[in-house]
Design a protein around this motif. Structure first.
Motif, mmCIF file in Angstrom:
data_model
loop_
_atom_site.group_PDB
_atom_site.id
_atom_site.type_symbol
_atom_site.label_atom_id
_atom_site.label_comp_id
_atom_site.label_asym_id
_atom_site.label_seq_id
_atom_site.Cartn_x
_atom_site.Cartn_y
_atom_site.Cartn_z
ATOM 1 N N THR B 155 0.768 -1.250 0.067
ATOM 2 C CA THR B 155 -0.120 0.051 -0.158
ATOM 3 C C THR B 155 0.729 1.146 -0.066
ATOM 4 O O THR B 155 0.266 2.439 -0.015
ATOM 5 C CB THR B 155 -1.035 0.028 1.304
ATOM 6 N N ASN B 156 2.208 1.195 -0.007
ATOM 7 C CA ASN B 156 2.965 2.350 -0.020
ATOM 8 C C ASN B 156 2.782 2.846 1.039
ATOM 9 O O ASN B 156 2.451 4.425 1.190
ATOM 10 C CB ASN B 156 2.979 3.088 -1.226
ATOM 11 N N ALA B 157 2.801 2.371 2.390
ATOM 12 C CA ALA B 157 2.571 3.076 3.715
ATOM 13 C C ALA B 157 3.521 3.953 3.825
ATOM 14 O O ALA B 157 4.738 4.194 3.454
ATOM 15 C CB ALA B 157 2.567 2.077 4.754
ATOM 16 N N SER B 158 3.236 5.107 4.874
ATOM 17 C CA SER B 158 4.236 6.181 5.307
ATOM 18 C C SER B 158 3.816 6.270 6.759
ATOM 19 O O SER B 158 4.237 5.518 7.642
ATOM 20 C CB SER B 158 4.489 7.279 4.520
ATOM 21 N N GLY B 159 3.448 7.553 7.250
ATOM 22 C CA GLY B 159 3.116 7.708 8.556
ATOM 23 C C GLY B 159 3.998 8.798 9.147
ATOM 24 O O GLY B 159 4.496 9.701 8.481
ATOM 25 N N THR B 160 4.115 8.779 10.345
ATOM 26 C CA THR B 160 4.791 9.729 11.261
ATOM 27 C C THR B 160 6.446 10.226 10.978
ATOM 28 O O THR B 160 6.538 11.500 10.907
ATOM 29 C CB THR B 160 4.632 9.691 12.662
ATOM 30 N N ASN B 161 7.135 9.158 10.542
ATOM 31 C CA ASN B 161 8.290 9.450 10.340
ATOM 32 C C ASN B 161 8.540 10.081 8.777
ATOM 33 O O ASN B 161 9.903 10.252 8.613
ATOM 34 C CB ASN B 161 9.280 8.228 10.573
ATOM 35 N N ALA B 162 7.722 9.794 8.118
ATOM 36 C CA ALA B 162 8.021 9.972 6.627
ATOM 37 C C ALA B 162 8.568 11.472 6.227
ATOM 38 O O ALA B 162 9.345 11.593 5.324
ATOM 39 C CB ALA B 162 6.720 9.677 5.820
ATOM 40 N N VAL B 163 8.217 12.402 6.894
ATOM 41 C CA VAL B 163 8.656 13.810 6.754
ATOM 42 C C VAL B 163 10.326 13.717 6.775
ATOM 43 O O VAL B 163 11.008 14.363 5.899
ATOM 44 C CB VAL B 163 8.310 14.891 7.646
ATOM 45 N N ARG B 164 10.924 12.973 7.307
ATOM 46 C CA ARG B 164 12.350 12.632 7.469
ATOM 47 C C ARG B 164 13.035 11.627 6.611
ATOM 48 O O ARG B 164 13.837 11.751 5.795
ATOM 49 C CB ARG B 164 12.961 12.568 8.918
ATOM 50 N N TYR B 165 12.204 10.386 6.713
ATOM 51 C CA TYR B 165 12.644 9.137 6.428
ATOM 52 C C TYR B 165 11.870 8.591 5.021
ATOM 53 O O TYR B 165 12.532 7.658 4.316
ATOM 54 C CB TYR B 165 12.619 8.236 7.140
ATOM 55 N N GLY B 166 11.182 9.474 4.461
ATOM 56 C CA GLY B 166 10.410 8.970 3.349
ATOM 57 C C GLY B 166 9.480 7.950 3.613
ATOM 58 O O GLY B 166 8.999 7.615 4.949
ATOM 59 N N THR B 167 8.706 7.487 2.592
ATOM 60 C CA THR B 167 7.746 6.363 2.393
ATOM 61 C C THR B 167 8.286 5.136 2.389
ATOM 62 O O THR B 167 9.523 4.999 1.927
ATOM 63 C CB THR B 167 6.704 6.854 1.519
ATOM 64 N N MET B 168 7.268 4.114 2.075
ATOM 65 C CA MET B 168 7.922 2.766 1.682
ATOM 66 C C MET B 168 8.710 2.771 0.500
ATOM 67 O O MET B 168 9.609 2.129 0.252
ATOM 68 C CB MET B 168 6.873 1.764 1.545
ATOM 69 N N LYS B 169 8.303 3.607 -0.640
ATOM 70 C CA LYS B 169 8.907 3.775 -1.873
ATOM 71 C C LYS B 169 10.450 4.230 -1.595
ATOM 72 O O LYS B 169 11.340 3.758 -2.604
ATOM 73 C CB LYS B 169 8.282 4.972 -2.603
#
Lengths: 468, 468
Positions: B155-169
């Motif tokens: 589902t290409n999840a992301s969430g709280t840390n994505a702002v720094r570490y990106g998404t599953m992609k």
């Protein structure tokens, strides 16, 4: 050496298309030999396969018209940016029309609040960065050459800054492209992330013109860092330099650039750029951040380098000194060619997991020495990516044959180390034989199925990436 | 409200497959009603459409056998991880077989030198992080739920840390997948970057089981930061909070998390997690880096927040306090459900360019108030992504209808702002009506062509993402 595909020519179709394009584009459609050869030009060893004509497009509508004309007559369409690709991407093995996008060079919009912009494909990275400077922004991907952003997107370019900022895949938010059926797609909106359907953005990035012709690119930008410092450090062996790099990455030091030059490369750079760096393996670095952060990074690097025998470590925040150092790095290709005037350069492009980098570089260096090649090694080693630039007399079949064997050997070595035959140059024509070795035939078959689905007549840059 | 697709059933094929799977898998193949319903379960408002049977696979070879059996009889195959998706991804609108991968839960290898690992799809993110902790490593993507990494990839999840570490992609290096024809592909080697052919990794990430069934995932890992601090700050309005976020991003402060909770959400969290935060719009933050760097980030944030009326700014490096704060954030969904016991939660998932965030959140908040909905707003605002969680009585058709109208209105508002209807939940069944509105029919047609090419009989999770 990899064989270049020779494809059958659709001579009737080509003749018709030449007539139609001449009528529609007048002087912006050229068929003279020199311009055709220049548009089949590759900066490496591959044989020039010229297109039948070159059209200078100025808009998406013109690109659509060209694709429709070529599609009707099943004639190849080959996009052309600045011609700095290295694996025969702009060659025309089945003839056809080169679509030169250098006149589609408008920076359409900069969204400074969102750190993004939209450009036409003919905009070069230097042009964009010059334009952005006053706004305190920059586009970080730097493959060395002043390539077009369309070409960089099509080949998934990266380069010196990728260790921190990623590759084109990480920095293209969306593309607009004209597909083989003449339809225009826009792969994503401008939001920073999305889970809306299949990721056509990343499918188009790196598709090398074989799925569609890119007419707009939405890019992520970065704020120019508060502080930038650069540094250099000499090592007793490439192994010691690579061990240092591995530890820097493992410690999570956010280096913006960490480049390896072996002793041969340093010697070439000294001669070409009139510098006097010690002619031993060298790491060049750049740190981005706040004043405090670049200082901290430089100190952490220094401590790690010392453990591995690093010597002559100097860092500077002087813009002038930094520019001189990085200009020398950028000119490495031209510096190398001076080591053997008249020779052609054949660049390898393997990339391995960082734990295998020292082994891979050391093995390559030993093999080059055994074989008696003149070939510096230079690399974006923070990503595990490095290039050997073999200087070869392309009139000497034996030397060409042996160079080809070296390239094959190195590609297969990298693949055996869970690495890739191409970290950033792309497959083009030159790397096609290695794709299935790297990923397996089932995976290549999936690529072929996608190609067939989106370009059933095989008109989009045929003879590149996957053969279908 | 979006209609759920009803697809024709292949009753004979299903009957045959049920018999074959029972024979081959014995007790690991289940057809009882409760287990089937649980595998069609969705954590949101969509009608449960149960599969005809559930098979608990233990290996890639078993997955291949299941796909081959289903392919022979043209019966749908639906992958199932933990069932925490939100848009009907695991529903079975044409019946078929749910392939539960929860027993494929081995962490196969951790390459600590390379900051990467290989896992089976049933490994959950908490399982992985518990396993990695002793090695000083972590996997940063955190969608809140303890989802499976297979589901997060799909589902290409992301969430709280994505702002720094990106998404599953950005964090999946490669996947192994069994395709509709029974062939296994491995999309990439383990090198950090590659330009080897079409990016099948990112094509599979976010494909929601509609192109193939993921059987292994190679993930990028991060070193656990030397220092972590968390902070919270209250604002007079959501607009002021969003303006703060925009400036933080523009200044390039590398926040690891920056989450917005509106006053309703803070109230719900206070009640559920027994906290006493001021019941006003709140930003929760986390900073990762060296000791000096997290201090510097916290100070920079404080200065920006103050300009926008931020109050009660506190930051802490205490692990206990940090865990309490983030546990409250993670429990926001459950806290919200307590605001109206018995109601179902309908979560929106729009994501807009950061410059439009304040406008979009403020408009959503005003509309929710006008319509009289109970719906907190919570968001990964550093990425421009936020969720309204509407609490709806699903027995009340009028309320359901109005909720559907709100979801449509918000999706279209985000799209008009160059944003997406789904930042991280995916299209599934629920968002299908918005895909062409967002990307245009030509783009959706390209997705459909890829789906048809790779799954001509439409057996891979049919009725999701694209209808073909």
């Amino acid at each position: 050496m990899a064989k270049i595909t020779e494809l059958p020519l659709n001579e009737d179709g080509i003749a018709t298309v030449l007539g139609v394009l001449k009528q529609q584009f007048g002087d912006r459609f050229q068929t003279g030999q020199s311009i055709r050869e220049q548009h089949g030009h590759t900066t490496t060893w591959l044989t020039n396969q010229s297109p039948d004509g070159v059209v200078f497009a100025r808009s998406k509508d013109e690109v659509t018209a060209i694709v429709n004309i070529c599609a009707t007559h099943k004639v190849p369409v080959i996009p052309y940016g600045t011609g700095t690709s290295l694996e025969g991407h702009v060659n025309a093995p089945a003839g056809g029309i080169s679509v030169d996008v250098s006149q589609m060079n408008q920076i359409l919009e900069v969204f400074s609040d969102d750190l993004s912009c939209i450009v036409q494909p003919g905009v070069t990275r230097e042009q964009l960065n010059t334009y952005l400077r006053d706004q305190g922004l920059f586009f970080p991907i730097d493959p060395g050459a002043n390539a077009s952003l369309g070409g960089m997107t099509a080949t998934n370019a990266s380069g010196t800054n990728a260790v921190r900022y990623g590759t084109m895949k990480d920095n293209v938010l969306a593309v607009e492209a004209v597909m083989a059926n003449g339809e225009t797609i826009r792969t994503a909106q401008r939001a920073k992330k999305s889970s809306a359907g299949y990721d056509l953005t990343r499918l188009m990035v790196g598709s090398e013109g074989t799925l569609g012709l890119i007419t707009q690119i939405t890019l992520r930008l970065q704020g120019i860092p508060e502080a930038i410092s650069s540094a250099r450090c000499t090592f007793p062996t490439v192994d010691a330099a690579c061990q240092t790099v591995m530890q820097v990455i493992q410690y999570g030091i956010p280096v913006a650039r960490i480049e390896l030059l072996d002793a041969v490369q340093v010697k070439a750079c000294n001669a070409y750029s009139k510098m006097d760096m010690p002619e031993e393996p060298l790491l060049l670095l750049e740190f981005h951040g706040s004043d405090a952060s670049v200082l901290e990074q430089a100190e952490m690097f220094g401590a790690i380098a010392e453990e591995h025998g690093g010597a002559g470590y100097t860092s500077t925040t002087s813009t002038e000194e930094r520019n001189k150092l990085w200009q020398a790095r950028h000119d490495a290709y031209w510096a190398t060619l001076q080591l053997r005037p008249g020779a052609v350069g054949i660049s390898t492009d393997v990339c391995v997991p960082i734990s295998r980098l020292a082994d891979c570089v050391s093995a390559a260096q030993a093999k080059l020495k055994d074989e008696g090649f003149i070939s510096p090694i230079v690399g974006h080693v923070g990503d595990g990516n490095f290039h050997c630039l073999l200087l070869i007399d392309d009139k000497n079949p034996d030397e060409m044959e042996r160079a080809g064997q070296f390239v094959s050997w190195l590609n297969e070595l990298a693949i055996s180390m869970d690495g890739t035959c191409t970290g950033e140059h792309g497959i083009g024509q030159g790397k096609m034989p290695y794709l299935s070795k790297e990923l397996g035939q089932a995976t290549v078959d999936v690529m072929g199925a996608i190609k067939m689905a989106l370009d059933p007549d095989g008109i989009m840059n045929p003879g590149k990436v996957v053969a279908v």
